[in-house]
Write a protein that holds these residues in place. Sequence first.
Motif, PDB file in Angstrom:
ATOM      1  N   MET A  38       0.836  -1.196   0.000  1.00 33.08           N
ATOM      2  CA  MET A  38       0.000   0.000   0.000  1.00 33.08           C
ATOM      3  C   MET A  38       0.873   1.249   0.000  1.00 33.08           C
ATOM      4  O   MET A  38       1.796   1.354   0.801  1.00 33.08           O
ATOM      5  N   ASN A  39       0.567   2.157  -0.902  1.00 40.84           N
ATOM      6  CA  ASN A  39       1.293   3.411  -0.943  1.00 40.84           C
ATOM      7  C   ASN A  39       0.735   4.355   0.116  1.00 40.84           C
ATOM      8  O   ASN A  39      -0.448   4.721   0.063  1.00 40.84           O
ATOM      9  N   PRO A  40       1.541   4.780   1.094  1.00 43.40           N
ATOM     10  CA  PRO A  40       1.031   5.614   2.195  1.00 43.40           C
ATOM     11  C   PRO A  40       0.405   6.923   1.724  1.00 43.40           C
ATOM     12  O   PRO A  40      -0.622   7.353   2.266  1.00 43.40           O
ATOM     13  N   THR A  41       1.006   7.563   0.715  1.00 41.53           N
ATOM     14  CA  THR A  41       0.464   8.835   0.225  1.00 41.53           C
ATOM     15  C   THR A  41      -0.915   8.642  -0.388  1.00 41.53           C
ATOM     16  O   THR A  41      -1.852   9.408  -0.110  1.00 41.53           O
ATOM     17  N   THR A  42      -1.045   7.617  -1.213  1.00 36.85           N
ATOM     18  CA  THR A  42      -2.332   7.345  -1.854  1.00 36.85           C
ATOM     19  C   THR A  42      -3.395   7.011  -0.815  1.00 36.85           C
ATOM     20  O   THR A  42      -4.530   7.524  -0.871  1.00 36.85           O
ATOM     21  N   VAL A  43      -3.035   6.161   0.140  1.00 39.65           N
ATOM     22  CA  VAL A  43      -3.993   5.769   1.175  1.00 39.65           C
ATOM     23  C   VAL A  43      -4.417   6.971   2.003  1.00 39.65           C
ATOM     24  O   VAL A  43      -5.608   7.150   2.300  1.00 39.65           O
ATOM     25  N   SER A  44      -3.473   7.833   2.379  1.00 38.78           N
ATOM     26  CA  SER A  44      -3.817   9.003   3.194  1.00 38.78           C
ATOM     27  C   SER A  44      -4.725   9.966   2.428  1.00 38.78           C
ATOM     28  O   SER A  44      -5.636  10.565   3.019  1.00 38.78           O
ATOM     29  N   LEU A  45      -4.511  10.110   1.119  1.00 34.31           N
ATOM     30  CA  LEU A  45      -5.390  10.966   0.312  1.00 34.31           C
ATOM     31  C   LEU A  45      -6.798  10.373   0.219  1.00 34.31           C
ATOM     32  O   LEU A  45      -7.799  11.097   0.289  1.00 34.31           O
ATOM     33  N   VAL A  46      -6.876   9.048   0.080  1.00 34.69           N
ATOM     34  CA  VAL A  46      -8.184   8.384   0.052  1.00 34.69           C
ATOM     35  C   VAL A  46      -8.889   8.555   1.390  1.00 34.69           C
ATOM     36  O   VAL A  46     -10.102   8.825   1.446  1.00 34.69           O
ATOM     37  N   VAL A  47      -8.139   8.417   2.481  1.00 36.88           N
ATOM     38  CA  VAL A  47      -8.719   8.588   3.820  1.00 36.88           C
ATOM     39  C   VAL A  47      -9.241  10.010   3.991  1.00 36.88           C
ATOM     40  O   VAL A  47     -10.349  10.228   4.493  1.00 36.88           O
ATOM     41  N   PHE A  48      -8.445  10.998   3.568  1.00 39.83           N
ATOM     42  CA  PHE A  48      -8.889  12.388   3.681  1.00 39.83           C
ATOM     43  C   PHE A  48     -10.161  12.610   2.872  1.00 39.83           C
ATOM     44  O   PHE A  48     -11.107  13.269   3.345  1.00 39.83           O
ATOM     45  N   ALA A  49     -10.206  12.056   1.651  1.00 36.86           N
ATOM     46  CA  ALA A  49     -11.386  12.218   0.801  1.00 36.86           C
ATOM     47  C   ALA A  49     -12.615  11.584   1.446  1.00 36.86           C
ATOM     48  O   ALA A  49     -13.709  12.170   1.435  1.00 36.86           O
ATOM     49  N   CYS A  50     -12.450  10.406   2.031  1.00 35.75           N
ATOM     50  CA  CYS A  50     -13.580   9.723   2.681  1.00 35.75           C
ATOM     51  C   CYS A  50     -14.047  10.485   3.914  1.00 35.75           C
ATOM     52  O   CYS A  50     -15.262  10.697   4.112  1.00 35.75           O
ATOM     53  N   VAL A  51     -13.098  10.912   4.736  1.00 39.51           N
ATOM     54  CA  VAL A  51     -13.446  11.576   5.990  1.00 39.51           C
ATOM     55  C   VAL A  51     -14.090  12.942   5.730  1.00 39.51           C
ATOM     56  O   VAL A  51     -15.158  13.251   6.276  1.00 39.51           O
ATOM     57  N   PHE A  52     -13.445  13.745   4.887  1.00 38.23           N
ATOM     58  CA  PHE A  52     -14.026  15.056   4.610  1.00 38.23           C
ATOM     59  C   PHE A  52     -15.293  14.919   3.772  1.00 38.23           C
ATOM     60  O   PHE A  52     -16.231  15.716   3.915  1.00 38.23           O
ATOM     61  N   GLY A  53     -15.330  13.893   2.918  1.00 36.05           N
ATOM     62  CA  GLY A  53     -16.560  13.626   2.173  1.00 36.05           C
ATOM     63  C   GLY A  53     -17.699  13.273   3.108  1.00 36.05           C
ATOM     64  O   GLY A  53     -18.858  13.654   2.871  1.00 36.05           O
ATOM     65  N   GLY A  54     -17.378  12.554   4.188  1.00 33.95           N
ATOM     66  CA  GLY A  54     -18.388  12.263   5.203  1.00 33.95           C
ATOM     67  C   GLY A  54     -18.916  13.524   5.855  1.00 33.95           C
ATOM     68  O   GLY A  54     -20.121  13.655   6.122  1.00 33.95           O
ATOM     69  N   THR A  55     -18.006  14.474   6.087  1.00 32.60           N
ATOM     70  CA  THR A  55     -18.423  15.758   6.665  1.00 32.60           C
ATOM     71  C   THR A  55     -19.389  16.500   5.736  1.00 32.60           C
ATOM     72  O   THR A  55     -20.443  16.984   6.165  1.00 32.60           O
ATOM     73  N   LEU A  56     -19.029  16.569   4.463  1.00 36.02           N
ATOM     74  CA  LEU A  56     -19.902  17.244   3.491  1.00 36.02           C
ATOM     75  C   LEU A  56     -21.225  16.505   3.333  1.00 36.02           C
ATOM     76  O   LEU A  56     -22.292  17.131   3.189  1.00 36.02           O
ATOM     77  N   GLY A  57     -21.140  15.162   3.374  1.00 30.37           N
ATOM     78  CA  GLY A  57     -22.369  14.375   3.295  1.00 30.37           C
ATOM     79  C   GLY A  57     -23.274  14.638   4.485  1.00 30.37           C
ATOM     80  O   GLY A  57     -24.505  14.710   4.343  1.00 30.37           O
ATOM     81  N   GLY A  58     -22.671  14.788   5.660  1.00 31.34           N
ATOM     82  CA  GLY A  58     -23.460  15.102   6.844  1.00 31.34           C
ATOM     83  C   GLY A  58     -24.127  16.465   6.743  1.00 31.34           C
ATOM     84  O   GLY A  58     -25.293  16.636   7.139  1.00 31.34           O
ATOM     85  N   MET A  59     -23.402  17.449   6.203  1.00 27.09           N
ATOM     86  CA  MET A  59     -23.993  18.779   6.020  1.00 27.09           C
ATOM     87  C   MET A  59     -25.153  18.744   5.036  1.00 27.09           C
ATOM     88  O   MET A  59     -26.176  19.418   5.231  1.00 27.09           O
ATOM     89  N   TRP A  60     -24.986  17.947   3.970  1.00 26.17           N
ATOM     90  CA  TRP A  60     -26.082  17.817   3.000  1.00 26.17           C
ATOM     91  C   TRP A  60     -27.278  17.112   3.627  1.00 26.17           C
ATOM     92  O   TRP A  60     -28.431  17.510   3.414  1.00 26.17           O
ATOM     93  N   LEU A  61     -26.981  16.093   4.442  1.00 22.70           N
ATOM     94  CA  LEU A  61     -28.064  15.350   5.097  1.00 22.70           C
ATOM     95  C   LEU A  61     -28.854  16.254   6.035  1.00 22.70           C
ATOM     96  O   LEU A  61     -30.084  16.137   6.151  1.00 22.70           O
ATOM     97  N   ARG A  62     -28.155  17.182   6.675  1.00 21.25           N
ATOM     98  CA  ARG A  62     -28.836  18.108   7.583  1.00 21.25           C
ATOM     99  C   ARG A  62     -29.858  18.965   6.844  1.00 21.25           C
ATOM    100  O   ARG A  62     -30.926  19.287   7.388  1.00 21.25           O
TER     101      ARG A  62
END
Length: 255
Positions: free
Chosen positions: A1-25
């Motif tokens: 696993m490439n650490p840089t790629t994984v960390s970017l995917v994690v950031f996208a998922c986590v911040f995407g969850g935040t935006l998804g929560g705002m939309w859900l609200r």
Amino acid sequence: MNPTTVSLVVFACVFGGTLGGMWLRSILPQHHLDAESKDTVKVGIGLIATMTALVLGLVTASAKSSFDSTNATVKQAAITILALDRALARFGPEASGIRKDLQQALEVRIEQIWGRGLSTRVDLDATNIRPGLSAERLAEVIRGLTPHDDSQRSAQVRALELIEALLQARWLIAGGGDTSVPVPFLSVLVFWLTLTFASFGVFAPRNATVLAVLIVCALSVSSALFLVLEMDGPFDGLIKASADPLRYALTHINH
């Protein structure tokens, strides 16, 4: 696993969850966002956050332990190489060729592992070295030496013990290149983090300060996983096991 790629995917998922929560609200009925609902969600997310912290701590400890173990093995290998060189020196001039081969083999191995760029995947295949410089070949040559007295016989026996220890350390180092963080384990951890940040997005007020803080938090979490995965690959990336012990050995053998 490439650490840089994984960390970017994690950031996208986590911040995407935040935006998804705002939309859900924005689409949830108001009674889903009242104080009682908020308290219930906080209890559930608090449980998930606690489990996430525990799991992340375990993953970090596992990666750090693996990294330290590999570092210790490299240091022990350097000590063994120096001791092997001295045992061959005690044998006499007949072993001078073996000492030169040992020095050259160590130089090649250092270049193979530490002489590459950060983005290059290190090949830890223990057999990927010139046959004449392999540890097995050196062991055969040492066995082929003919001692003429007890001193040479003792030096030969000691050299054979040390080359066998070096062979074992070589395979331990090669095994240290494998990841100790399973992909399913990491996937569940990212899922929990995404749920946690989605809950933040649902109940957090919409303003620039809150959004900036959540971005920083998402970056912090993804960078933590980046560090874990970097330590989990002790011969790749930014965080590497130190080559200094072996380089020190290289400058002191065959002298």
